[in-house]
Write a protein that holds these residues in place. Structure first.
Motif: not given
Length: 181
Positions: A125-129
């Protein structure tokens, strides 16, 4: 230094201490900084600390993005806050050189990083804001498969106005299904 990950028009390599001058010149555009959520200028001390942090791979893997035609740094990308027990990481990709915007370099970089992150680091899982008022960035992240999962309502303030901070994610399976890696 060798090309660590190579694409058609760019390659990625680890950040070196000798990159300081080139990064200092590139990372001095106020609008680019504001669009990515920064509010303070990059000081010499902060840039040196960033370069030093990039040498430690315990919870981050950081690269500069190099244009193959010129061998010049045009941006940076990396995984940070990697938490291997959960196979998760935050992800960042910034093209500092505006002359490369809108030419598919971001998508090429993302694809290389997805292959590396999901295929070699075994992330799931990758996350960005993303600052919502940066519509170009929101559109980009959606175009490479990220989905919105929440917001920090009025979580960012710039130029006299508040903007939401959009939280987005990409799962390994979604990436593979969409042939992004």
């Amino acid at each position: 230094m060798a090309k660590y990950i190579e694409g058609e028009r760019i390659y990625l390599r680890p950040v070196k201490k000798s990159d300081y001058e080139e990064l200092d010149a590139l990372m001095d555009d106020w609008q680019v900084l504001a669009d990515t959520g920064s509010v303070y200028p990059n000081t010499e001390k902060e840039l040196e600390a960033l370069i030093e942090r990039c040498q430690d791979t315990n919870d981050r893997v950081w690269f500069v993005i190099i244009d193959k035609a010129t061998n010049k740094i045009i941006g940076e990308t990396g995984f940070l806050h990697i938490f291997y027990p959960w196979r998760t990481s935050d992800f960042t990709l910034e093209l500092w050189d505006k002359s490369f915007w809108g030419k598919g370099i971001g998508k090429e970089t993302a694809k290389l990083m997805f292959a590396y992150g999901f295929g070699f680091l075994n992330l799931h899982r990758l996350a960005v804001g993303v600052v919502e008022k940066n519509a170009r960035a929101v559109k980009f992240w959606k175009s490479v498969g990220f989905r919105e999962e929440g917001r920090q309502v009025q979580g960012y303030y710039s130029d006299g106005a508040y903007s939401d901070f959009v939280m987005m994610y990409l799962l390994e399976d979604d990436c593979r299904e969409n042939r992004l890696s």
